[in-house]
Design a protein around this motif. Structure first.
Motif, PDB file in Angstrom:
ATOM      1  N   MET B 117      -2.861  44.749 -47.042  1.00 45.57           N
ATOM      2  CA  MET B 117      -3.496  45.919 -46.421  1.00 45.57           C
ATOM      3  C   MET B 117      -4.996  45.923 -46.724  1.00 45.57           C
ATOM      4  SD  MET B 117      -1.282  47.745 -44.746  1.00 45.57           S
ATOM      5  CE  MET B 117      -2.075  49.340 -44.554  1.00 45.57           C
ATOM      6  N   ARG B 118      -5.372  45.296 -47.852  1.00 45.42           N
ATOM      7  CA  ARG B 118      -6.786  45.141 -48.217  1.00 45.42           C
ATOM      8  C   ARG B 118      -7.523  46.474 -48.283  1.00 45.42           C
ATOM      9  NH1 ARG B 118      -5.385  40.173 -46.002  1.00 45.42           N
ATOM     10  NH2 ARG B 118      -6.473  38.427 -46.960  1.00 45.42           N
ATOM     11  N   ASP B 119      -6.843  47.507 -48.717  1.00 39.56           N
ATOM     12  CA  ASP B 119      -7.439  48.841 -48.764  1.00 39.56           C
ATOM     13  C   ASP B 119      -7.730  49.201 -50.219  1.00 39.56           C
ATOM     14  OD1 ASP B 119      -8.092  51.534 -48.638  1.00 39.56           O
ATOM     15  OD2 ASP B 119      -6.693  51.899 -46.975  1.00 39.56           O
ATOM     16  N   PRO B 120      -8.997  49.511 -50.541  1.00 35.32           N
ATOM     17  CA  PRO B 120      -9.346  49.811 -51.937  1.00 35.32           C
ATOM     18  C   PRO B 120      -8.567  50.987 -52.523  1.00 35.32           C
ATOM     19  CG  PRO B 120     -11.329  49.590 -50.603  1.00 35.32           C
ATOM     20  CD  PRO B 120     -10.180  49.550 -49.667  1.00 35.32           C
ATOM     21  N   LYS B 121      -8.006  51.843 -51.665  1.00 35.34           N
ATOM     22  CA  LYS B 121      -7.320  53.017 -52.219  1.00 35.34           C
ATOM     23  C   LYS B 121      -6.061  52.617 -53.000  1.00 35.34           C
ATOM     24  CE  LYS B 121      -4.616  54.488 -48.195  1.00 35.34           C
ATOM     25  NZ  LYS B 121      -4.784  55.002 -46.854  1.00 35.34           N
ATOM     26  N   TYR B 122      -5.575  51.375 -52.826  1.00 36.43           N
ATOM     27  CA  TYR B 122      -4.395  50.941 -53.567  1.00 36.43           C
ATOM     28  C   TYR B 122      -4.743  50.239 -54.873  1.00 36.43           C
ATOM     29  CZ  TYR B 122      -2.430  51.859 -49.015  1.00 36.43           C
ATOM     30  OH  TYR B 122      -2.090  52.454 -47.839  1.00 36.43           O
ATOM     31  N   VAL B 127      -3.360  47.667 -60.124  1.00 39.94           N
ATOM     32  CA  VAL B 127      -3.945  47.125 -61.359  1.00 39.94           C
ATOM     33  C   VAL B 127      -2.957  47.100 -62.542  1.00 39.94           C
ATOM     34  CG1 VAL B 127      -5.500  47.903 -63.204  1.00 39.94           C
ATOM     35  CG2 VAL B 127      -6.420  47.219 -61.028  1.00 39.94           C
ATOM     36  N   PRO B 128      -2.219  48.201 -62.790  1.00 43.42           N
ATOM     37  CA  PRO B 128      -1.287  48.145 -63.927  1.00 43.42           C
ATOM     38  C   PRO B 128      -0.227  47.052 -63.764  1.00 43.42           C
ATOM     39  CG  PRO B 128      -1.464  50.385 -63.071  1.00 43.42           C
ATOM     40  CD  PRO B 128      -2.176  49.513 -62.111  1.00 43.42           C
ATOM     41  N   LEU B 129       0.086  46.724 -62.511  1.00 42.87           N
ATOM     42  CA  LEU B 129       1.124  45.714 -62.275  1.00 42.87           C
ATOM     43  C   LEU B 129       0.645  44.324 -62.699  1.00 42.87           C
ATOM     44  CD1 LEU B 129       2.340  46.951 -58.785  1.00 42.87           C
ATOM     45  CD2 LEU B 129       3.499  47.225 -60.977  1.00 42.87           C
ATOM     46  N   ALA B 130      -0.666  44.136 -62.729  1.00 45.43           N
ATOM     47  CA  ALA B 130      -1.199  42.841 -63.164  1.00 45.43           C
ATOM     48  C   ALA B 130      -0.942  42.615 -64.657  1.00 45.43           C
ATOM     49  CB  ALA B 130      -2.689  42.752 -62.864  1.00 45.43           C
ATOM     50  N   GLN B 131      -0.613  43.701 -65.349  1.00 43.41           N
ATOM     51  CA  GLN B 131      -0.312  43.583 -66.772  1.00 43.41           C
ATOM     52  C   GLN B 131       1.188  43.488 -67.027  1.00 43.41           C
ATOM     53  OE1 GLN B 131      -2.781  43.980 -69.168  1.00 43.41           O
ATOM     54  NE2 GLN B 131      -4.411  45.157 -68.216  1.00 43.41           N
ATOM     55  N   ASP B 132       1.971  43.507 -65.954  1.00 42.82           N
ATOM     56  CA  ASP B 132       3.427  43.495 -66.101  1.00 42.82           C
ATOM     57  C   ASP B 132       3.854  42.243 -66.873  1.00 42.82           C
ATOM     58  OD1 ASP B 132       6.341  43.004 -65.236  1.00 42.82           O
ATOM     59  OD2 ASP B 132       5.928  44.970 -64.368  1.00 42.82           O
ATOM     60  N   LEU B 145      -4.765  42.099 -55.731  1.00 42.15           N
ATOM     61  CA  LEU B 145      -6.082  42.635 -56.105  1.00 42.15           C
ATOM     62  C   LEU B 145      -7.195  41.744 -55.569  1.00 42.15           C
ATOM     63  CD1 LEU B 145      -5.222  43.749 -59.735  1.00 42.15           C
ATOM     64  CD2 LEU B 145      -5.774  45.258 -57.824  1.00 42.15           C
ATOM     65  N   ILE B 146      -6.974  40.461 -55.588  1.00 45.26           N
ATOM     66  CA  ILE B 146      -7.992  39.527 -55.060  1.00 45.26           C
ATOM     67  C   ILE B 146      -8.175  39.753 -53.573  1.00 45.26           C
ATOM     68  CG2 ILE B 146      -8.288  37.074 -54.473  1.00 45.26           C
ATOM     69  CD1 ILE B 146      -7.542  36.447 -57.375  1.00 45.26           C
ATOM     70  N   ARG B 147      -7.085  40.073 -52.874  1.00 36.32           N
ATOM     71  CA  ARG B 147      -7.195  40.320 -51.444  1.00 36.32           C
ATOM     72  C   ARG B 147      -7.879  41.652 -51.152  1.00 36.32           C
ATOM     73  NH1 ARG B 147      -1.790  37.347 -49.004  1.00 36.32           N
ATOM     74  NH2 ARG B 147      -2.742  35.297 -49.245  1.00 36.32           N
ATOM     75  N   ILE B 148      -7.666  42.633 -52.015  1.00 33.61           N
ATOM     76  CA  ILE B 148      -8.294  43.944 -51.815  1.00 33.61           C
ATOM     77  C   ILE B 148      -9.797  43.845 -52.095  1.00 33.61           C
ATOM     78  CG2 ILE B 148      -8.408  46.324 -52.675  1.00 33.61           C
ATOM     79  CD1 ILE B 148      -5.349  46.105 -53.215  1.00 33.61           C
ATOM     80  N   ASN B 149     -10.141  43.270 -53.229  1.00 36.22           N
ATOM     81  CA  ASN B 149     -11.561  43.108 -53.579  1.00 36.22           C
ATOM     82  C   ASN B 149     -11.679  41.937 -54.544  1.00 36.22           C
ATOM     83  OD1 ASN B 149     -14.152  43.241 -54.677  1.00 36.22           O
ATOM     84  ND2 ASN B 149     -14.233  45.468 -54.493  1.00 36.22           N
ATOM     85  N   GLY B 150     -11.982  40.777 -53.988  1.00 36.88           N
ATOM     86  CA  GLY B 150     -11.964  39.549 -54.776  1.00 36.88           C
ATOM     87  C   GLY B 150     -12.944  39.569 -55.936  1.00 36.88           C
ATOM     88  N   GLN B 151     -14.150  40.030 -55.654  1.00 30.59           N
ATOM     89  CA  GLN B 151     -15.193  40.009 -56.694  1.00 30.59           C
ATOM     90  C   GLN B 151     -14.797  40.897 -57.865  1.00 30.59           C
ATOM     91  OE1 GLN B 151     -19.219  40.544 -55.501  1.00 30.59           O
ATOM     92  NE2 GLN B 151     -18.980  39.356 -53.640  1.00 30.59           N
ATOM     93  N   ARG B 152     -14.346  42.091 -57.535  1.00 29.34           N
ATOM     94  CA  ARG B 152     -13.983  43.031 -58.589  1.00 29.34           C
ATOM     95  C   ARG B 152     -12.770  42.501 -59.368  1.00 29.34           C
ATOM     96  NH1 ARG B 152     -12.068  49.344 -57.788  1.00 29.34           N
ATOM     97  NH2 ARG B 152     -11.836  49.779 -60.011  1.00 29.34           N
ATOM     98  N   ALA B 153     -11.838  41.910 -58.638  1.00 27.87           N
ATOM     99  CA  ALA B 153     -10.624  41.389 -59.277  1.00 27.87           C
ATOM    100  C   ALA B 153     -10.963  40.306 -60.299  1.00 27.87           C
ATOM    101  CB  ALA B 153      -9.667  40.831 -58.216  1.00 27.87           C
TER     102      ALA B 153
END
Lengths: 467, 333
Positions: B117-122, B127-132, B145-153
């Motif tokens: 969906m590439r929507d920043p609102k998600y 983010v917490p799931l990346a720590q799963d 997260l990389i697809r939503i905002n690669g640089q920030r990710a």
């Protein structure tokens, strides 16, 4: 005498029940593993992205008198979908045109090989490189058997992983990618195998599987159910405990340094695939190094199985002889006390329920038959024994069909299901007992040290002509 | 016991039949659904305005798979159109419902969907799931997260990339390669000096996704604080700046053979005329791979003619000439 017979009948009944219970426990273990595997890899089919860091692989093949298939086999290997790999074929003293066909088709030229052989083999006559395929090399050597041929190929392999396959194995384009994944995810993995399926009745184009079907031949059909049992719960179940005692010779990937340090494949055994795997367990356990020998449930390799009883019988006798050699030569895995799950659980299981199984099973049938015939045991007791032995065998086979249904579901048509179900029932009335006799032959051949003979499998090679 | 086995067998057969029937019914339904929806989606992607029908709850799985598969195959504006379609239909609501599922495959599909969906609102949801602790979930979240905002990710997740040993290096690298190399370079530059040996090894593996040339100084600096031979080998693999030649030359005598292999490779890339003697000595190394790579390096050096090379190599003995012949034959083939 009566007491002796009464005790003995319970012994045999107990043995058959324990055998089937063992299968069922493996089944239960496999259920959980397969389910988790299918869940975890569910979205992987959305995209397959190579990063360029996938470990490069040397595919090693020993070819003896494979003129009918060799060019097609090598062509299909060179088309595998994998970032970096090489193919090393060893012409193991073929008496036909195997080498000439390779030379002609791939424009082979001789080159000097300076690498010292880490594993001793029969003398090599020449090394060849292909002018048209930079990742293909061929060794020409004196005949020494499959194991010897594989060792010669491993000696000159340049990549950290070696994938040993049979010359007539049919792979899928992503076979290498799938079976290499354990090495990528776990640095302790030293060997990995995948599920071998029966190619008879399937459609193959350019050496790759394009359609899955069932054969009409009953002997081949019996083996489909057998292979489902052996791979879908046998191997998956043992894998859970890091106690897998065999990586199939039809398709297996190993770390080259580990195989070389272990001495490579044993050149004189008939079961070089199992013997190497058991030896790796023994040696690595003895060294106390953490390691894993693992298994990928995906069907990665398809192989043509014998379609006549004579060839099948010879194959099964040979396999059992290989099993005997593997277990006997590596008995330290059990006796050393440091064998872990492989030594304490898998090894004794293999001894009791596979190695000695032909003797115990056949003796069981004969004993109970004689006892019933002479009225020592009642017809009810005899029937109970038969139902236990055969009935539980059917249960185990049907469980394998359930696992197939829950996992890869490769036979979607209803007619295929009823055929396999019928086979799963019928195989218990004669085929499995015949298997027992063949395995007993193999055991006796090992005991009396009869000279090993491979014989020739009548290959239809039909898959090479399709497409 | 025999009776029990018989009853169990019959129950299993019934179970298989039921499973097959359910699967067949699902597939038939799925085919009917796709037959109806495929033309609608393709029309929308070619610019038509579509009145979207409602999607029944039991078709949402099929729809999500179909939409995500399309996302993997289309590029550019078509992707944006697909995302717009998804927003109109409420794909995000379908995904959010599945995020709380106990089934791993449903959660994975939900995470992949939110990523596409590439929507920043998600962002905050994923983010917490990346720590799963379950690697497939956390990797899917990192991808999303990389697809939503690669640089920030990359900026925020680089410590995870370094520490998560259960994230296979190949998969992690494939994720990082989706982001601009300059961003990855900066993140590695920031993380590497502070990382321990294990994390540093992983970060150096990711250098290929960044700018290996720009990262050479920080890698060499990190190396000065480590005796780990694997780290030496990995850093040498990336070096091609002649200012680091002294480091490479030192490594040619390293006691671990694979460090010497990488040193030979590095000299082949950037060696100077005075390094020929060093490489010729390496032709006599007791490790075949060191000899082989030294031979390759010598044949690669642009300022060294083959005749001169062979003349000098002959002084090193027949074994040296043999390995040169082998490499030369391979190059000629």
């Amino acid at each position: 005498m009566v007491e002796f017979i009464a005790t003995t009948q319970w012994f045999f009944l107990g043995y058959f029940i324990a055998l089937q219970l063992g299968y069922l426990i493996l089944n239960l273990l496999s259920l959980g593993v397969l389910r988790a595997y299918m869940e975890n890899t569910s979205v992987d089919r959305l995209s397959q992205v190579f990063s360029g860091l996938e470990p490069p692989v040397s595919i090693v093949v020993a070819a003896y008198n494979e003129a009918a298939n060799i060019v097609g086999s090598v062509r299909s290997l060179l088309q595998l979908n994998y970032p970096e790999f090489e193919v090393v074929i060893c012409n193991d003293g073929s008496k036909d045109d195997t080498l000439e066909l390779l030379k002609r088709e791939f424009q082979l030229v001789e080159y000097p090989e300076t690498r010292m052989a880490a594993i001793g083999t029969r003398p090599v006559r020449a090394y060849y490189r292909s002018k048209t395929r930079p990742n293909l090399r061929v060794i020409d050597k004196e005949n020494g058997g499959r194991a010897d041929g594989l060792n010669a190929s491993i000696n000159i392999s340049q990549y950290p992983l070696v994938c040993a396959i049979d010359a007539d194995s049919i792979l899928q384009r992503d076979s290498l990618y799938l079976v290499v994944q354990p090495f990528v995810t776990d640095p302790h993995v030293v060997a990995a195998g995948g599920t071998i399926r029966v190619a008879n009745g399937c459609q193959v184009r350019d050496g790759f599987l394009v359609g899955i079907g069932l054969p009409r031949n009953l002997v081949a059909l019996f083996q489909i159910v057998e292979y489902l049992r052996a791979f879908l719960f046998g191997r998956v179940g043992w894998n859970r405990m890091n106690a897998l005692l065999i990586i199939s010779g039809a398709f297996g990937v190993f770390r080259r340094d580990v195989v070389t340090a272990a001495g490579g494949y044993h050149p004189t055994t008939l079961g070089e695939d199992m013997e190497l795997t058991v030896r790796l367990h023994r040696q690595l356990r003895a060294k106390g190094k953490p390691y894993r020998i693992t298994f990928v449930p995906d069907p990665v390799c398809w192989t043509e199985v014998p379609q006549d009883l004579r060839t099948l019988g010879r194959q099964r006798a040979r396999w059992h002889r290989g099993l005997s050699e593997s277990l006997w030569w590596n008995r330290e895995l059990f006796t050393s006390g440091r064998g872990g799950t492989a030594g304490w659980i898998a090894y004794p299981y293999a001894v009791i329920f596979e190695w000695f199984a032909p003797i115990l099973e056949l003796a069981g049938y004969v004993f109970m038959l004689i006892a019933w015939w002479f009225g020592v045991i009642s017809p009810v007791a005899f029937l109970a024994f038969l139902l236990a032995a055969i009935g539980m065998g059917m249960l185990v086979s049907v469980t394998a069909l359930l696992l197939e249904e829950m996992s890869f579901h490769l036979y979607p048509r209803l007619r295929q299901f009823w055929t396999l179900l019928a086979v799963a029932v019928i195989e218990n009335f004669g085929f499995r007992q015949l298997n027992t006799i063949w395995r007993l032959q193999g055991l006796l051949q090992w005991v009396f040290r009869r000279k090993a003979v491979w014989g020739e499998q009548k290959r239809s090679g039909a898959w090479q002509k399709s497409g | 016991m025999a009776l029990g086995a018989g009853v169990l067998t019959i129950l299993l057969i019934l179970q298989i039949i039921v499973l097959r029937e359910l699967r067949a019914a699902r597939e038939r339904r799925s085919q009917r659904f796709l037959q109806r929806w495929r033309p609608l989606v393709y029309d929308a992607m070619s610019g038509s305005t579509i009145e979207w029908p409602a999607i029944a709850r039991r078709d949402t799985e099929t729809w999500l798979w179909f939409w995500n598969q399309l996302q993997e195959t289309v590029r550019g504006e078509a992707k944006a159109t697909l995302t717009h379609v998804a927003a109109q239909i409420g794909v995000d609501r379908m995904a959010l419902r599945r995020l709380a599922s106990r089934s791993v495959s449903r959660r994975l599909l939900a995470i992949v969907t939110l990523g596409n969906m590439r929507d920043p609102k998600y962002w905050d949801l994923v983010v917490p799931l990346a720590q799963d602790p379950h690697a497939p979930i956390s990797l899917a979240a990192a991808q999303a997260l990389i697809r939503i905002n690669g640089q920030r990710a990359v900026r925020e997740l680089m410590p995870l990339f370094a520490q998560r040993a259960d994230w296979p290096v190949t998969r992690a690298l494939a994720l990082l390669e989706q982001v601009d190399a300059a961003v990855v370079t900066k993140a590695i530059e920031k993380a590497l000096p502070k990382a321990d040996d294990a994390a540093s090894l992983r970060l150096i593996e990711f250098v290929g996704a960044g700018d290996p040339v720009a990262l050479q100084p920080v890698m060499v600096q990190r190396l000065r604080h480590s005796r780990d031979p694997q780290m030496w080998a990995d850093v040498l693999r990336h070096l091609n700046d002649p200012t680091h030649l002294n480091l490479v030359r030192q490594s040619c005598g390293h006691k671990v053979w694979y460090v010497r292999v990488q040193a030979a490779n590095a000299l082949g890339r950037m060696g100077a005329p005075e390094d020929v003697a060093l490489l010729l000595r390496m032709l006599g190394d007791d490790q075949w791979w060191v000899r082989y790579r030294a031979a390759e390096a010598l044949l690669k050096l642009p300022f060294l003619q083959k005749d001169e090379l062979y003349a000098r190599a002959s002084e090193a003995g027949p074994a040296a000439l043999a390995v040169l012949d082998q490499v030369a034959a391979r190059e000629a083939a």
